[in-house]
Motif scaffolding. Structure first.
Motif, PDB file in Angstrom:
ATOM      1  N   PHE A  68     -45.101  65.030 -15.619  1.00 27.60           N
ATOM      2  CA  PHE A  68     -46.024  64.116 -16.158  1.00 27.60           C
ATOM      3  C   PHE A  68     -47.236  65.159 -16.846  1.00 27.60           C
ATOM      4  N   ARG A  69     -48.199  65.372 -15.852  1.00 32.30           N
ATOM      5  CA  ARG A  69     -49.166  66.319 -15.881  1.00 32.30           C
ATOM      6  C   ARG A  69     -49.005  67.460 -17.285  1.00 32.30           C
ATOM      7  N   TRP A  70     -47.867  67.712 -16.799  1.00 29.75           N
ATOM      8  CA  TRP A  70     -47.806  68.621 -17.909  1.00 29.75           C
ATOM      9  C   TRP A  70     -47.423  68.767 -19.026  1.00 29.75           C
ATOM     10  N   MET A  71     -47.115  67.943 -19.712  1.00 28.99           N
ATOM     11  CA  MET A  71     -46.188  66.929 -19.914  1.00 28.99           C
ATOM     12  C   MET A  71     -47.897  66.306 -21.508  1.00 28.99           C
ATOM     13  N   ASN A  72     -48.815  65.688 -20.694  1.00 33.46           N
ATOM     14  CA  ASN A  72     -50.096  64.579 -20.800  1.00 33.46           C
ATOM     15  C   ASN A  72     -51.268  66.005 -21.662  1.00 33.46           C
ATOM     16  N   ASN A  73     -51.362  66.804 -20.789  1.00 34.87           N
ATOM     17  CA  ASN A  73     -52.346  68.635 -20.585  1.00 34.87           C
ATOM     18  C   ASN A  73     -52.521  69.618 -21.553  1.00 34.87           C
ATOM     19  N   LEU A  74     -50.948  69.489 -21.842  1.00 37.62           N
ATOM     20  CA  LEU A  74     -50.208  70.499 -22.113  1.00 37.62           C
ATOM     21  C   LEU A  74     -50.579  71.989 -21.238  1.00 37.62           C
ATOM     22  N   LEU A  75     -50.176  71.798 -20.420  1.00 37.69           N
ATOM     23  CA  LEU A  75     -50.217  72.701 -18.873  1.00 37.69           C
ATOM     24  C   LEU A  75     -52.153  73.330 -19.251  1.00 37.69           C
ATOM     25  N   LEU A  76     -52.934  72.661 -19.593  1.00 34.55           N
ATOM     26  CA  LEU A  76     -53.987  73.371 -19.021  1.00 34.55           C
ATOM     27  C   LEU A  76     -54.753  73.162 -17.940  1.00 34.55           C
ATOM     28  N   ARG A  77     -54.390  72.526 -16.989  1.00 34.22           N
ATOM     29  CA  ARG A  77     -55.058  72.628 -15.027  1.00 34.22           C
ATOM     30  C   ARG A  77     -53.684  73.474 -14.737  1.00 34.22           C
ATOM     31  N   GLU A  78     -53.051  74.508 -15.457  1.00 29.47           N
ATOM     32  CA  GLU A  78     -51.993  74.635 -14.978  1.00 29.47           C
ATOM     33  C   GLU A  78     -52.008  76.112 -14.893  1.00 29.47           C
ATOM     34  N   PHE A  79     -53.154  76.268 -15.502  1.00 28.11           N
ATOM     35  CA  PHE A  79     -53.375  77.885 -16.366  1.00 28.11           C
ATOM     36  C   PHE A  79     -54.256  78.052 -16.158  1.00 28.11           C
ATOM     37  N   PRO A  80     -55.345  79.274 -16.641  1.00 29.03           N
ATOM     38  CA  PRO A  80     -56.699  79.932 -16.630  1.00 29.03           C
ATOM     39  C   PRO A  80     -56.715  79.181 -18.048  1.00 29.03           C
ATOM     40  N   LEU A  81     -58.197  78.760 -18.960  1.00 32.11           N
ATOM     41  CA  LEU A  81     -57.804  79.052 -19.787  1.00 32.11           C
ATOM     42  C   LEU A  81     -57.826  80.042 -20.601  1.00 32.11           C
ATOM     43  N   ARG A  82     -57.592  81.408 -20.574  1.00 33.84           N
ATOM     44  CA  ARG A  82     -57.859  82.274 -21.145  1.00 33.84           C
ATOM     45  C   ARG A  82     -56.201  82.256 -21.220  1.00 33.84           C
ATOM     46  N   ASN A 134     -47.445  60.698 -27.515  1.00 30.86           N
ATOM     47  CA  ASN A 134     -47.854  60.977 -26.180  1.00 30.86           C
ATOM     48  C   ASN A 134     -48.643  60.146 -25.455  1.00 30.86           C
ATOM     49  N   TYR A 135     -49.661  59.579 -26.402  1.00 33.22           N
ATOM     50  CA  TYR A 135     -50.879  58.198 -25.969  1.00 33.22           C
ATOM     51  C   TYR A 135     -51.057  57.212 -27.043  1.00 33.22           C
ATOM     52  N   THR A 136     -49.759  56.947 -26.457  1.00 31.38           N
ATOM     53  CA  THR A 136     -49.810  55.757 -27.239  1.00 31.38           C
ATOM     54  C   THR A 136     -49.446  54.270 -26.297  1.00 31.38           C
ATOM     55  N   LEU A 137     -48.912  53.389 -26.932  1.00 31.54           N
ATOM     56  CA  LEU A 137     -49.047  52.963 -25.292  1.00 31.54           C
ATOM     57  C   LEU A 137     -47.473  52.837 -24.689  1.00 31.54           C
ATOM     58  N   ALA A 138     -47.644  52.710 -23.364  1.00 33.41           N
ATOM     59  CA  ALA A 138     -46.290  53.108 -22.456  1.00 33.41           C
ATOM     60  C   ALA A 138     -46.260  54.816 -22.868  1.00 33.41           C
ATOM     61  N   GLN A 139     -46.423  55.242 -23.963  1.00 29.75           N
ATOM     62  CA  GLN A 139     -46.288  56.800 -24.140  1.00 29.75           C
ATOM     63  C   GLN A 139     -44.630  57.084 -23.782  1.00 29.75           C
ATOM     64  N   PRO A 140     -44.611  56.673 -24.910  1.00 26.80           N
ATOM     65  CA  PRO A 140     -43.260  57.047 -24.864  1.00 26.80           C
ATOM     66  C   PRO A 140     -43.331  58.365 -25.535  1.00 26.80           C
ATOM     67  N   GLY A 141     -43.136  59.195 -26.483  1.00 26.67           N
ATOM     68  CA  GLY A 141     -43.911  60.298 -26.255  1.00 26.67           C
ATOM     69  C   GLY A 141     -43.262  61.231 -24.806  1.00 26.67           C
ATOM     70  N   ILE A 142     -44.098  61.068 -23.834  1.00 28.53           N
ATOM     71  CA  ILE A 142     -43.795  61.502 -22.816  1.00 28.53           C
ATOM     72  C   ILE A 142     -42.329  61.548 -22.339  1.00 28.53           C
ATOM     73  N   GLN A 143     -42.757  60.173 -21.887  1.00 29.44           N
ATOM     74  CA  GLN A 143     -41.373  60.012 -21.826  1.00 29.44           C
ATOM     75  C   GLN A 143     -40.107  60.397 -22.360  1.00 29.44           C
TER      76      GLN A 143
END
Length: 496
Positions: free
Chosen positions: A394-408, A352-361
């Protein structure tokens, strides 16, 4: 033979040479006693009442009279039953002790509190700064059956109808697994999928990440060795953060860390931000293929909060806890444990975090194809309004939904991710699909591109709790069951 004189053999020898009565053996009738009895009965008026022809009829004996006049094998005084009598006496003592033991309240709150305290003591890693010597830490495991949660035979009907609550029962199951000599990881995954109780979450996450071994006697040594290894990394790498080839990476980390979860006071403390800067910089130095990528900074927060919760009192909120009250050694342990668990988790999604982020694609393409199969009307609506999955997912995959839900809620979500073999890589796609399906009606109600994007980037989940996350996980599991074993569904759609 010596055995012929034993107490149990003596009865039969006596019976051969005496008039000892045996069950079922005809006995001699003494005529003089019978005549006396008949004579007495004939003189009793009540005995003559209703007798045909005036002939006397014997009076029926009461049960007490019969039992006194009847001999049985068990009445022999010389028969040896002392062992059985001793056992019964000890059982009576145990029952009296059980009756004298104070009982928890009828709602089970007392039992739950005592059992929670017990499991917190049993399953905590013995390698922590406050761990006890081995001889003491082994005691709770041996005394497990004596804890309040264990079932005892009781004469009280109230005790019988006073089962432990659901949380207490789950703690009991986790305690048996975690406090055993070798934790069964498959059973732990099954048990953890539906959520991990807070008192045992830190230890369970460390096991499911592969950070500590299943053998309980090796955990202390492993923890101490891995923590010291991380401290050595700090000495080796962190002093190079100002070097020309690394200064840009450290500057980006220093910019991103203060922006994390601005609504949570814990992450605005300088001491916490310094911990995150060290963890992220050392991880980037150890993984030059990807280096530091924006979004990785969010992934450390669930681990940090879970491990912090392990060390503070259960009634304190870790999101508002003042870390200056925490001993320095404890904070260093939290930092090291967070680094290693984050690294273990990222090993499965590093593409997900290597060059061009193929995992996220790849994951975005899988999500798009899955939604065509799952909700065709939603897919058509997004295509008609020129909405691409990369623009919101893209943000859902990059941040694993951490910005979509409360931390709990994210922590509860990760309980299930860690229970799956490839939870962060594959199961996460089904969770994202379930999330889109959940808001499908509201998304289709937005008629313009900008309205759709604003809604998708600001989903109304800020007030969600574990119950909503569990429904989402259940839907995602259903999708995985439907499609994971039928990849041809997605392949046909991709080539069509």
């Amino acid at each position: 033979m010596a055995s012929s004189d034993s107490p149990r053999q003596s009865f039969w020898k006596k019976g051969e040479r005496s008039n000892t009565k045996l069950p079922g053996r005809p006995q001699q009738v003494h005529t003089h006693s019978l005549d006396t009895e008949l004579h007495t009965m004939t003189q009793t008026p009540s005995a003559m009442a209703g007798a045909p022809g005036g002939v006397a009829r014997p009076r029926s004996k009461t049960f007490e009279e019969y039992s006194k006049e009847t001999d049985d094998i068990w009445d022999d005084k010389e028969e040896a039953f002392s062992d059985l009598s001793t056992e019964m006496a000890s059982l009576e003592v145990d029952k009296r002790r059980a009756r004298g033991r104070p009982r928890a309240d009828s709602k089970g709150k007392g039992k739950s509190a005592e059992l929670k305290a017990f499991f917190v003591d049993v399953v905590k890693n013995r390698g922590s700064p406050r761990s006890r010597p081995r001889s003491q830490s082994d005691k709770p495991r041996k005394a497990f059956a004596d804890q309040p949660g264990s079932r005892e035979r009781s004469d009280s009907p109230t005790d019988f109808f006073d089962p432990p609550d659901r949380e207490t029962m789950r703690l009991q199951k986790f305690g048996k697994l975690l406090a055993g000599p070798n934790t069964d990881l498959d059973e732990l995954r099954k048990l953890s999928w539906s959520g991990i109780p807070s008192p045992v979450r830190a230890t369970t996450w460390q096991l499911l990440c592969g950070y500590v071994p299943a053998n309980i006697d090796r955990r202390e040594e492993t923890l101490q060795r891995k923590r010291q290894e991380y401290y050595n990394f700090i000495d080796q790498y962190y002093g190079n953060r100002s070097d020309p080839q690394h200064i840009d990476t450290f500057r980006q980390i220093s910019i991103d860390v203060p922006r994390m979860n601005p609504e949570i006071p814990l992450f605005q403390q300088k001491i916490v931000q310094e911990c995150f800067q060290r963890v992220l910089f050392i991880w980037s130095m150890r993984h030059p293929a990807s280096g530091y990528v924006q979004g990785i900074n969010d992934l450390i927060t669930p681990f940090f909060v879970v491990f912090l919760s392990y060390y503070i009192s259960g009634d304190k909120n870790p999101e508002t806890y003042d870390l200056t009250k925490l001993p320095e050694g404890t904070l260093k342990c939290i930092e090291a444990d967070s680094f290693w668990c984050m690294q273990k988790m990222l090993e499965g999604i590093q593409d997900n975090y290597t060059l061009a982020q193929p995992g996220i694609q790849t994951k975005l393409l899988a999500l798009k194809d899955l939604m065509k199969r799952l909700d065709e009307s939603l897919s058509v609506h997004l295509t008609r309004n020129s909405v691409e999955y990369i623009q919101f997912a893209f943000r859902w995959m990059n941040n694993l939904l951490l910005r979509e839900f409360p931390l709990r809620c994210v922590i509860r979500l990760w309980d299930s991710y860690l229970s799956e073999r490839d939870g962060f890589a594959n199961f996460h796609v089904y969770v994202c699909a379930a999330l889109l399906a959940h808001f499908s009606t509201k998304i289709k109600a937005q008629k313009e591109f900008q309205d759709i994007m604003v809604f998708l980037q600001n989903l109304p989940t800020t007030k969600w709790r574990d119950s909503e996350i569990e429904l989402l996980l259940a839907e995602a599991y259903k999708l995985k069951f439907m499609f994971a074993d039928a990849p041809g569904h997605l392949t046909v759609l991709r080539t069509s």
